[in-house]
Design a protein around this motif. Structure first.
Motif, PDB file in Angstrom:
ATOM      1  N   VAL A  81      -6.433  47.917 -32.947  1.00  0.00           N
ATOM      2  CA  VAL A  81      -7.226  49.219 -32.256  1.00  0.00           C
ATOM      3  C   VAL A  81      -7.379  50.687 -33.417  1.00  0.00           C
ATOM      4  O   VAL A  81      -8.171  50.848 -33.209  1.00  0.00           O
ATOM      5  CB  VAL A  81      -5.850  49.435 -31.577  1.00  0.00           C
ATOM      6  CG1 VAL A  81      -5.554  50.952 -31.063  1.00  0.00           C
ATOM      7  CG2 VAL A  81      -5.527  48.887 -30.400  1.00  0.00           C
ATOM      8  N   PHE A  82      -6.674  50.751 -34.551  1.00  0.00           N
ATOM      9  CA  PHE A  82      -7.239  51.053 -35.400  1.00  0.00           C
ATOM     10  C   PHE A  82      -8.536  51.568 -35.679  1.00  0.00           C
ATOM     11  O   PHE A  82      -8.871  52.456 -36.355  1.00  0.00           O
ATOM     12  CB  PHE A  82      -6.104  51.037 -36.662  1.00  0.00           C
ATOM     13  CG  PHE A  82      -4.606  52.069 -36.479  1.00  0.00           C
ATOM     14  CD1 PHE A  82      -4.638  53.388 -37.080  1.00  0.00           C
ATOM     15  CD2 PHE A  82      -3.437  50.932 -36.768  1.00  0.00           C
ATOM     16  CE1 PHE A  82      -3.374  54.138 -36.939  1.00  0.00           C
ATOM     17  CE2 PHE A  82      -2.363  52.150 -36.407  1.00  0.00           C
ATOM     18  CZ  PHE A  82      -2.450  53.484 -36.232  1.00  0.00           C
ATOM     19  N   ILE A  83      -8.930  50.398 -36.219  1.00  0.00           N
ATOM     20  CA  ILE A  83     -10.203  49.433 -36.921  1.00  0.00           C
ATOM     21  C   ILE A  83     -11.299  50.529 -35.466  1.00  0.00           C
ATOM     22  O   ILE A  83     -12.180  51.591 -35.840  1.00  0.00           O
ATOM     23  CB  ILE A  83     -10.140  48.742 -37.261  1.00  0.00           C
ATOM     24  CG1 ILE A  83     -10.054  47.799 -38.515  1.00  0.00           C
ATOM     25  CG2 ILE A  83     -12.137  48.439 -37.398  1.00  0.00           C
ATOM     26  CD1 ILE A  83      -9.640  46.397 -39.393  1.00  0.00           C
ATOM     27  N   CYS A  84     -10.936  50.017 -34.743  1.00  0.00           N
ATOM     28  CA  CYS A  84     -11.678  49.885 -33.500  1.00  0.00           C
ATOM     29  C   CYS A  84     -12.015  51.801 -33.318  1.00  0.00           C
ATOM     30  O   CYS A  84     -13.666  52.211 -32.813  1.00  0.00           O
ATOM     31  CB  CYS A  84     -11.903  49.328 -32.451  1.00  0.00           C
ATOM     32  SG  CYS A  84     -11.229  48.247 -31.748  1.00  0.00           S
ATOM     33  N   TRP A  85     -11.244  52.298 -33.443  1.00  0.00           N
ATOM     34  CA  TRP A  85     -10.784  54.248 -32.841  1.00  0.00           C
ATOM     35  C   TRP A  85     -11.501  54.599 -34.096  1.00  0.00           C
ATOM     36  O   TRP A  85     -10.911  55.773 -34.262  1.00  0.00           O
ATOM     37  CB  TRP A  85      -9.311  54.660 -32.866  1.00  0.00           C
ATOM     38  CG  TRP A  85      -8.766  53.966 -31.473  1.00  0.00           C
ATOM     39  CD1 TRP A  85      -9.527  53.198 -30.379  1.00  0.00           C
ATOM     40  CD2 TRP A  85      -7.753  54.542 -30.431  1.00  0.00           C
ATOM     41  NE1 TRP A  85      -8.999  53.211 -29.684  1.00  0.00           N
ATOM     42  CE2 TRP A  85      -7.928  54.215 -29.294  1.00  0.00           C
ATOM     43  CE3 TRP A  85      -7.248  55.899 -30.657  1.00  0.00           C
ATOM     44  CZ2 TRP A  85      -7.166  54.328 -28.334  1.00  0.00           C
ATOM     45  CZ3 TRP A  85      -6.542  55.922 -29.575  1.00  0.00           C
ATOM     46  CH2 TRP A  85      -6.599  55.471 -28.552  1.00  0.00           C
ATOM     47  N   THR A  97      -2.019  46.688 -23.953  1.00  0.00           N
ATOM     48  CA  THR A  97      -3.211  46.507 -24.050  1.00  0.00           C
ATOM     49  C   THR A  97      -3.045  45.053 -24.855  1.00  0.00           C
ATOM     50  O   THR A  97      -3.896  44.481 -24.424  1.00  0.00           O
ATOM     51  CB  THR A  97      -4.356  46.787 -24.174  1.00  0.00           C
ATOM     52  OG1 THR A  97      -3.939  46.968 -25.411  1.00  0.00           O
ATOM     53  CG2 THR A  97      -4.376  48.205 -23.391  1.00  0.00           C
ATOM     54  N   GLU A  98      -2.255  44.569 -25.242  1.00  0.00           N
ATOM     55  CA  GLU A  98      -1.574  43.594 -25.778  1.00  0.00           C
ATOM     56  C   GLU A  98      -2.922  43.226 -27.111  1.00  0.00           C
ATOM     57  O   GLU A  98      -2.866  42.095 -27.563  1.00  0.00           O
ATOM     58  CB  GLU A  98      -1.328  42.222 -25.087  1.00  0.00           C
ATOM     59  CG  GLU A  98       0.157  42.904 -24.012  1.00  0.00           C
ATOM     60  CD  GLU A  98      -0.228  41.470 -22.748  1.00  0.00           C
ATOM     61  OE1 GLU A  98      -0.708  40.705 -23.075  1.00  0.00           O
ATOM     62  OE2 GLU A  98       1.455  41.603 -22.406  1.00  0.00           O
ATOM     63  N   GLN A  99      -2.882  44.215 -27.924  1.00  0.00           N
ATOM     64  CA  GLN A  99      -3.668  44.067 -29.003  1.00  0.00           C
ATOM     65  C   GLN A  99      -2.880  43.890 -29.951  1.00  0.00           C
ATOM     66  O   GLN A  99      -1.973  44.654 -29.978  1.00  0.00           O
ATOM     67  CB  GLN A  99      -5.474  45.516 -28.964  1.00  0.00           C
ATOM     68  CG  GLN A  99      -5.662  45.466 -27.660  1.00  0.00           C
ATOM     69  CD  GLN A  99      -6.488  43.887 -27.632  1.00  0.00           C
ATOM     70  OE1 GLN A  99      -7.079  43.796 -28.521  1.00  0.00           O
ATOM     71  NE2 GLN A  99      -6.155  43.015 -26.313  1.00  0.00           N
ATOM     72  N   MET A 153      -1.816  55.143 -30.287  1.00  0.00           N
ATOM     73  CA  MET A 153      -2.445  54.149 -30.425  1.00  0.00           C
ATOM     74  C   MET A 153      -1.932  53.420 -30.653  1.00  0.00           C
ATOM     75  O   MET A 153      -1.892  52.505 -29.744  1.00  0.00           O
ATOM     76  CB  MET A 153      -3.376  55.063 -31.825  1.00  0.00           C
ATOM     77  CG  MET A 153      -4.712  55.477 -31.728  1.00  0.00           C
ATOM     78  SD  MET A 153      -5.669  55.950 -33.342  1.00  0.00           S
ATOM     79  CE  MET A 153      -5.567  54.236 -34.542  1.00  0.00           C
ATOM     80  N   VAL A 154      -1.189  53.761 -30.967  1.00  0.00           N
ATOM     81  CA  VAL A 154       0.404  52.819 -31.389  1.00  0.00           C
ATOM     82  C   VAL A 154       0.629  52.040 -29.605  1.00  0.00           C
ATOM     83  O   VAL A 154       0.676  50.342 -29.550  1.00  0.00           O
ATOM     84  CB  VAL A 154       1.499  53.110 -32.170  1.00  0.00           C
ATOM     85  CG1 VAL A 154       2.399  51.402 -31.755  1.00  0.00           C
ATOM     86  CG2 VAL A 154       1.390  52.800 -33.670  1.00  0.00           C
ATOM     87  N   ILE A 155       0.649  52.958 -28.940  1.00  0.00           N
ATOM     88  CA  ILE A 155       1.886  52.552 -28.177  1.00  0.00           C
ATOM     89  C   ILE A 155       0.276  52.012 -26.524  1.00  0.00           C
ATOM     90  O   ILE A 155       0.396  50.907 -26.004  1.00  0.00           O
ATOM     91  CB  ILE A 155       1.671  53.835 -26.685  1.00  0.00           C
ATOM     92  CG1 ILE A 155       2.902  54.549 -27.430  1.00  0.00           C
ATOM     93  CG2 ILE A 155       1.800  53.964 -25.270  1.00  0.00           C
ATOM     94  CD1 ILE A 155       3.693  56.094 -27.215  1.00  0.00           C
ATOM     95  N   TYR A 156      -1.204  52.158 -27.223  1.00  0.00           N
ATOM     96  CA  TYR A 156      -1.764  51.823 -26.068  1.00  0.00           C
ATOM     97  C   TYR A 156      -2.229  49.808 -26.667  1.00  0.00           C
ATOM     98  O   TYR A 156      -2.176  49.460 -26.045  1.00  0.00           O
ATOM     99  CB  TYR A 156      -3.291  52.136 -27.030  1.00  0.00           C
ATOM    100  CG  TYR A 156      -4.468  51.943 -26.309  1.00  0.00           C
ATOM    101  CD1 TYR A 156      -5.451  52.078 -25.024  1.00  0.00           C
ATOM    102  CD2 TYR A 156      -5.641  51.362 -26.664  1.00  0.00           C
ATOM    103  CE1 TYR A 156      -6.259  51.635 -24.733  1.00  0.00           C
ATOM    104  CE2 TYR A 156      -6.149  50.181 -26.792  1.00  0.00           C
ATOM    105  CZ  TYR A 156      -7.633  50.376 -24.870  1.00  0.00           C
ATOM    106  OH  TYR A 156      -7.875  50.025 -24.542  1.00  0.00           O
TER     107      TYR A 156
END
Length: 71
Positions: A45-49, A38-40, A31-34
């Motif tokens: 990212v943690f919330i969306c996943w 994607t410059e997010q 998730m961190v690499i993603y």
């Protein structure tokens, strides 16, 4: 799981799916690499996943207990 007398197919499925969920569970390096690629925001990212990993985790906790009932 064999000591608990779970069905072999259920035990195999739980172990296999547990390995898959290990990649999705936070804090996951994937998730961190993603987020970086994607410059997010990593927090976003943690919330969306949350749903993709929370729902299967809940089902894998509840279903074996429901299926493994004493006769």
């Amino acid at each position: 799981m064999k000591k608990g007398k779970y069905n072999d197919a259920l035990a195999t499925g739980c172990v296999a799916c547990g390995g898959m969920l290990g990649i999705l569970l936070p804090p996951s390096s994937v998730m961190v690499i993603y987020g970086i690629m994607t410059e997010q925001s990593i927090a976003a990212v943690f919330i969306c996943w949350r749903n993709p990993w929370a729902d299967p985790c809940f089902m894998f906790m509840v279903m074996p207990c429901r299926l493994h009932q004493e006769p």
